[in-house]
Design a protein around this motif. Structure first.
Motif, PDB file in Angstrom:
ATOM      1  N   ASN B 355      25.272  34.463  44.067  1.00  0.00           N
ATOM      2  CA  ASN B 355      25.406  35.726  43.339  1.00  0.00           C
ATOM      3  C   ASN B 355      26.616  36.578  43.728  1.00  0.00           C
ATOM      4  O   ASN B 355      26.672  37.751  43.404  1.00  0.00           O
ATOM      5  CB  ASN B 355      24.135  36.575  43.499  1.00  0.00           C
ATOM      6  N   GLN B 356      27.558  35.976  44.428  1.00  0.00           N
ATOM      7  CA  GLN B 356      28.771  36.714  44.774  1.00  0.00           C
ATOM      8  C   GLN B 356      29.904  36.240  43.875  1.00  0.00           C
ATOM      9  O   GLN B 356      29.896  35.118  43.390  1.00  0.00           O
ATOM     10  CB  GLN B 356      29.188  36.415  46.214  1.00  0.00           C
ATOM     11  N   VAL B 357      30.905  37.083  43.705  1.00  0.00           N
ATOM     12  CA  VAL B 357      32.093  36.689  42.951  1.00  0.00           C
ATOM     13  C   VAL B 357      33.319  36.943  43.811  1.00  0.00           C
ATOM     14  O   VAL B 357      33.497  38.030  44.368  1.00  0.00           O
ATOM     15  CB  VAL B 357      32.219  37.490  41.632  1.00  0.00           C
ATOM     16  N   ARG B 358      34.157  35.910  43.946  1.00  0.00           N
ATOM     17  CA  ARG B 358      35.400  36.081  44.686  1.00  0.00           C
ATOM     18  C   ARG B 358      36.526  36.347  43.686  1.00  0.00           C
ATOM     19  O   ARG B 358      36.770  35.543  42.787  1.00  0.00           O
ATOM     20  CB  ARG B 358      35.713  34.818  45.499  1.00  0.00           C
ATOM     21  N   HIS B 359      37.184  37.456  43.817  1.00  0.00           N
ATOM     22  CA  HIS B 359      38.281  37.805  42.914  1.00  0.00           C
ATOM     23  C   HIS B 359      39.618  37.347  43.472  1.00  0.00           C
ATOM     24  O   HIS B 359      39.729  37.051  44.659  1.00  0.00           O
ATOM     25  CB  HIS B 359      38.296  39.320  42.705  1.00  0.00           C
ATOM     26  N   VAL B 360      40.632  37.318  42.633  1.00  0.00           N
ATOM     27  CA  VAL B 360      41.987  37.088  43.112  1.00  0.00           C
ATOM     28  C   VAL B 360      42.338  38.284  43.994  1.00  0.00           C
ATOM     29  O   VAL B 360      42.243  39.435  43.548  1.00  0.00           O
ATOM     30  CB  VAL B 360      42.989  36.990  41.937  1.00  0.00           C
ATOM     31  N   PRO B 361      42.697  38.036  45.266  1.00  0.00           N
ATOM     32  CA  PRO B 361      42.938  39.176  46.167  1.00  0.00           C
ATOM     33  C   PRO B 361      44.164  39.987  45.728  1.00  0.00           C
ATOM     34  O   PRO B 361      45.128  39.446  45.179  1.00  0.00           O
ATOM     35  CB  PRO B 361      43.178  38.518  47.530  1.00  0.00           C
ATOM     36  N   ALA B 362      44.088  41.291  45.991  1.00  0.00           N
ATOM     37  CA  ALA B 362      45.150  42.214  45.556  1.00  0.00           C
ATOM     38  C   ALA B 362      46.517  41.771  46.070  1.00  0.00           C
ATOM     39  O   ALA B 362      47.525  41.921  45.373  1.00  0.00           O
ATOM     40  CB  ALA B 362      44.821  43.625  46.036  1.00  0.00           C
ATOM     41  N   GLU B 363      46.566  41.187  47.283  1.00  0.00           N
ATOM     42  CA  GLU B 363      47.879  40.843  47.850  1.00  0.00           C
ATOM     43  C   GLU B 363      48.524  39.649  47.148  1.00  0.00           C
ATOM     44  O   GLU B 363      49.684  39.361  47.376  1.00  0.00           O
ATOM     45  CB  GLU B 363      47.791  40.617  49.362  1.00  0.00           C
ATOM     46  N   TRP B 364      47.766  38.953  46.295  1.00  0.00           N
ATOM     47  CA  TRP B 364      48.343  37.851  45.524  1.00  0.00           C
ATOM     48  C   TRP B 364      48.701  38.281  44.092  1.00  0.00           C
ATOM     49  O   TRP B 364      49.084  37.458  43.269  1.00  0.00           O
ATOM     50  CB  TRP B 364      47.386  36.656  45.497  1.00  0.00           C
ATOM     51  N   ILE B 365      48.514  39.547  43.803  1.00  0.00           N
ATOM     52  CA  ILE B 365      48.864  40.066  42.481  1.00  0.00           C
ATOM     53  C   ILE B 365      50.147  40.880  42.628  1.00  0.00           C
ATOM     54  O   ILE B 365      50.304  41.632  43.588  1.00  0.00           O
ATOM     55  CB  ILE B 365      47.720  40.940  41.919  1.00  0.00           C
ATOM     56  N   SER B 366      51.083  40.691  41.708  1.00  0.00           N
ATOM     57  CA  SER B 366      52.372  41.371  41.842  1.00  0.00           C
ATOM     58  C   SER B 366      52.188  42.881  41.694  1.00  0.00           C
ATOM     59  O   SER B 366      51.184  43.343  41.161  1.00  0.00           O
ATOM     60  CB  SER B 366      53.356  40.839  40.812  1.00  0.00           C
ATOM     61  N   GLU B 367      53.176  43.617  42.157  1.00  0.00           N
ATOM     62  CA  GLU B 367      53.043  45.074  42.226  1.00  0.00           C
ATOM     63  C   GLU B 367      52.752  45.732  40.882  1.00  0.00           C
ATOM     64  O   GLU B 367      51.983  46.683  40.800  1.00  0.00           O
ATOM     65  CB  GLU B 367      54.301  45.694  42.838  1.00  0.00           C
ATOM     66  N   ASP B 368      53.378  45.201  39.822  1.00  0.00           N
ATOM     67  CA  ASP B 368      53.157  45.811  38.505  1.00  0.00           C
ATOM     68  C   ASP B 368      51.820  45.377  37.890  1.00  0.00           C
ATOM     69  O   ASP B 368      51.476  45.780  36.785  1.00  0.00           O
ATOM     70  CB  ASP B 368      54.319  45.506  37.559  1.00  0.00           C
ATOM     71  N   GLY B 369      51.086  44.513  38.595  1.00  0.00           N
ATOM     72  CA  GLY B 369      49.769  44.095  38.112  1.00  0.00           C
ATOM     73  C   GLY B 369      49.810  43.107  36.963  1.00  0.00           C
ATOM     74  O   GLY B 369      48.790  42.789  36.370  1.00  0.00           O
ATOM     75  N   MET B 370      51.005  42.606  36.636  1.00  0.00           N
ATOM     76  CA  MET B 370      51.132  41.696  35.493  1.00  0.00           C
ATOM     77  C   MET B 370      51.692  40.339  35.896  1.00  0.00           C
ATOM     78  O   MET B 370      52.393  39.685  35.111  1.00  0.00           O
ATOM     79  CB  MET B 370      52.027  42.316  34.417  1.00  0.00           C
ATOM     80  N   GLY B 371      51.387  39.936  37.118  1.00  0.00           N
ATOM     81  CA  GLY B 371      51.861  38.636  37.577  1.00  0.00           C
ATOM     82  C   GLY B 371      51.246  38.326  38.926  1.00  0.00           C
ATOM     83  O   GLY B 371      50.396  39.078  39.427  1.00  0.00           O
ATOM     84  N   VAL B 372      51.625  37.193  39.491  1.00  0.00           N
ATOM     85  CA  VAL B 372      51.105  36.807  40.799  1.00  0.00           C
ATOM     86  C   VAL B 372      52.269  36.582  41.752  1.00  0.00           C
ATOM     87  O   VAL B 372      53.430  36.488  41.327  1.00  0.00           O
ATOM     88  CB  VAL B 372      50.245  35.521  40.710  1.00  0.00           C
ATOM     89  N   THR B 373      51.968  36.485  43.025  1.00  0.00           N
ATOM     90  CA  THR B 373      53.011  36.350  44.040  1.00  0.00           C
ATOM     91  C   THR B 373      53.297  34.874  44.346  1.00  0.00           C
ATOM     92  O   THR B 373      52.537  33.982  43.961  1.00  0.00           O
ATOM     93  CB  THR B 373      52.568  37.026  45.348  1.00  0.00           C
ATOM     94  N   GLU B 374      54.368  34.666  45.089  1.00  0.00           N
ATOM     95  CA  GLU B 374      54.714  33.314  45.524  1.00  0.00           C
ATOM     96  C   GLU B 374      53.616  32.736  46.427  1.00  0.00           C
ATOM     97  O   GLU B 374      53.390  31.531  46.447  1.00  0.00           O
ATOM     98  CB  GLU B 374      56.052  33.309  46.261  1.00  0.00           C
ATOM     99  N   ASP B 375      52.950  33.601  47.180  1.00  0.00           N
ATOM    100  CA  ASP B 375      51.850  33.133  48.031  1.00  0.00           C
ATOM    101  C   ASP B 375      50.746  32.496  47.192  1.00  0.00           C
ATOM    102  O   ASP B 375      50.180  31.471  47.562  1.00  0.00           O
ATOM    103  CB  ASP B 375      51.256  34.294  48.844  1.00  0.00           C
ATOM    104  N   PHE B 376      50.452  33.121  46.061  1.00  0.00           N
ATOM    105  CA  PHE B 376      49.448  32.517  45.186  1.00  0.00           C
ATOM    106  C   PHE B 376      49.926  31.157  44.688  1.00  0.00           C
ATOM    107  O   PHE B 376      49.155  30.193  44.644  1.00  0.00           O
ATOM    108  CB  PHE B 376      49.102  33.414  43.991  1.00  0.00           C
ATOM    109  N   LEU B 377      51.189  31.082  44.307  1.00  0.00           N
ATOM    110  CA  LEU B 377      51.714  29.796  43.803  1.00  0.00           C
ATOM    111  C   LEU B 377      51.630  28.716  44.875  1.00  0.00           C
ATOM    112  O   LEU B 377      51.296  27.567  44.580  1.00  0.00           O
ATOM    113  CB  LEU B 377      53.149  29.961  43.297  1.00  0.00           C
ATOM    114  N   ARG B 378      51.912  29.098  46.123  1.00  0.00           N
ATOM    115  CA  ARG B 378      51.786  28.125  47.222  1.00  0.00           C
ATOM    116  C   ARG B 378      50.338  27.671  47.378  1.00  0.00           C
ATOM    117  O   ARG B 378      50.062  26.526  47.692  1.00  0.00           O
ATOM    118  CB  ARG B 378      52.267  28.754  48.547  1.00  0.00           C
TER     119      ARG B 378
END
Lengths: 395, 395
Positions: B355-378
């Motif tokens: 019953n838990q949901v794991r979200h994409v962590p904020a640090e893997w979302i780009s600053e403008d909120g409309m993309g992801v970081t290189e860490d996520f791609l790795r």
């Protein structure tokens, strides 16, 4: 100041998974004769705006040719440009031929569907009337498989593979719950049902083609029968299916959609959604509509190897024929045998192809009009290749 | 009249490309210890109705195991059945445990997402309270990748591969004409944006996740900027994207959609269509909406080999652990290294996952909120595998 002679090649109309394979084949063939190859950026329209690409520079070696062959969509860019008659706008033709001379084009190859064959026919005609020595050759390409004079068209086999394998996968997906459901898989094909028909390789329950007017009540009756026999009903439906009075079902889904400059409806999607919503309302079962969308024409992993190889071969044959002096022809495919599958190329008059549409013949459509025959399956199977092997479903 | 001991295995929730690989792994592991394997047809719900499958008969050999591993969707059939608390309906639990005894289940393996982990937790709890020796093990599976306690979930890598490669193909397709266009590719993911985020491997211009509320005006401004710089703008958009006041965009597209028994919206599609229609109206450019649809969870040709192999491994590890006496656990994946990629399995408490949901962590979302970081791609790259190689687009 005439440029060194070259083969000029352009791409037109909708992209396919195999159109770049034909481009790669043409480049390789010209190069093997020591002839330069120039590309039109965005087809005739871009070429008129002076946009060309030096393909000897941009696709310099075997490695880049091999990548080009497996790159989907129109790498040179495309256009939807209806060439007017020379009698209507001779200045345009003069401009075009001046530009052909400028780039040194001895041959012009145009990869496209029946609109493009019309372009080639008109250019050849005008060229002859002004005593030009430029040869014009049409290279067939369309996922719709609707060109006359050829057993099939490059691009069709790969699109059909995407359609047939997706239908098989969606059928497995639709069957996971123990409930009655009808899934409509919407497949491209404005006027001809070849692509929708290819879904039959996955043995869906019904295949609805633009060749056969669809009566809503008859469909509902058939679905009711099917739902009495089984849980999961799969329907492959062409985006171009019409009512008996000629109305497109997608127009019922989205009234007032626009038409493009060819007089074609700008967007045909919505047929599956419309039928799913009618079915849900009238039969009360779960329904789902899946649009296979433009992935049908640009897939790169789900392709038919036969299709890519034939597209490459046709590109090469066309370039060689033009360099040998042929003009106003299209390189067609003639089938020798179904199994083992064998085809050969032949040159046909491009005028016999231009502006015509080849429909799925009536004898390949099942008697109830909602399926295809085994003869059609024998026709399409070698174009698509082996279907992915899976463990048979549980009863 | 106790039956010979067996491992009982069921599948639950939405299908994936890899759920049958886990089933195959579990069968192989049990079989290697000489233990029979029985399947639940249509999950716990079908099992309650007495529907079981003798997997030693239906999947008898290495060949059928290998086919099962590569068959997409839930081969045993699935259900969406929320097990009530034992205090609410003890008769149901008594019925279930009586049936477990009847089929001789020494271990019950349930392949599913967080709802299924809840089922395993409840069964384990009840079993303990009545002194049952049956072991219960959860096997993770979800394309949503939203389970806590595991680096990623089986099924995600294959779905992500379908998403990322489709995005790359659709970008090539969208770019063939010389005109301004915005394409919205709608990607599954109700609450968590992992799958939408995977589209970033194809380098679209924007990736819109459910984790970040989307302001329509901000999106229009960003699209306007992008269209000033380039012809073709690609947007990967999760079906679960919401307005700042919490309304799903797909509800704006189709007001009044129903909710299922879990309280989830029955259908979330329409986000891409809605945003495409707003963009066309406000920016006046060509727009297109593509729904990747259920193909995301049932593709069989576009799969991640790593995903299938891991799913198979986890199925086997889970069966062996249960046979060794472990219970109320889930087999998770722990990443050792990104490159070269290395993971190992570990058993975690199923209660920590239910019953838990794991979200994409904020640090893997780009600053403008409309993309992801290189860490996520790795993070995502080894799960998806190499992207198809293509000739780079012309400038």
């Amino acid at each position: 100041m005439t440029a060194e002679k070259c083969v000029l090649v352009g791409q037109s109309g909708g992209p396919t998974a195999a159109i770049n394979a034909s481009l790669a084949g043409a480049i390789a063939a010209a190069r093997s004769q020591g002839v330069r190859v120039t590309g039109m950026r965005y087809g005739i329209q871009g070429f008129l705006a002076g946009r060309t690409v030096d393909l000897d520079e941009k696709v310099p070696d075997a490695r880049s040719l091999s990548l080009l062959k497996q790159t989907p969509a129109s790498w040179l860019g495309s256009c939807r440009f209806k060439l007017p008659k020379a009698t209507e706008n001779e200045a345009l033709y003069q401009d075009l031929f001046r530009r052909f001379e400028e780039v040194g084009a001895s041959c012009v190859l145009y990869i496209g569907g029946n609109d493009s064959m019309d372009t080639i026919a008109k250019l050849g005609d005008y060229g002859q009337s002004v005593g030009s020595e430029i040869r014009f050759m049409g290279i067939p390409k369309t996922i719709d498989n609707d060109l006359v004079g050829t057993d099939h068209t490059p691009g069709y086999g790969s699109a059909a593979r995407l359609v047939a394998t997706s239908m098989a996968e969606l059928a497995l997906d639709a069957d996971v719950y123990d409930l009655k459901s009808v899934t409509f898989v919407e497949i491209m094909g404005r006027d001809a049902g070849w692509l929708a028909a290819s879904s039959a390789l996955a043995r869906p329950d019904l295949v609805l083609l633009p060749e056969v007017p669809l009566v809503e009540d008859v469909l509902m009756e058939r679905l009711t029968q099917l739902l009495e026999q089984k849980n999961t009903v799969m329907v492959g439906v062409s985006e171009g299916v019409r009512t008996p009075d000629g109305t497109l079902y997608c127009e019922l889904a989205a009234p007032g959609a626009g038409v493009d400059e060819f007089g074609h409806l700008a967007t045909l999607s919505g047929t599956g959604r419309y039928l799913a919503s009618v079915t849900k309302e009238r039969l009360g079962c779960k329904t789902r509509a899946v649009e296979l969308s433009t992935l049908q024409r640009c897939a790169s992993q789900v392709v038919s190897r036969t299709d890519l190889d034939e597209a490459y071969m046709i590109g090469g044959t066309s370039a060689r024929a033009a360099l040998d002096g042929e003009s106003v022809k299209m390189c067609a495919l003639q089938r020798i045998a179904d199994d083992p599958y064998e085809v050969r190329t032949k040159l046909i008059d491009v005028l016999s192809v231009a502006n015509q549409v080849r429909h799925v013949p009536a004898e390949w459509i099942s008697e109830d009009g909602m399926g295809v025959t085994e003869d059609f399956l024998r026709y399409v199977r070698p174009l698509v290749g082996d279907m992915p092997e899976q463990l048979p479903p549980l009863p």
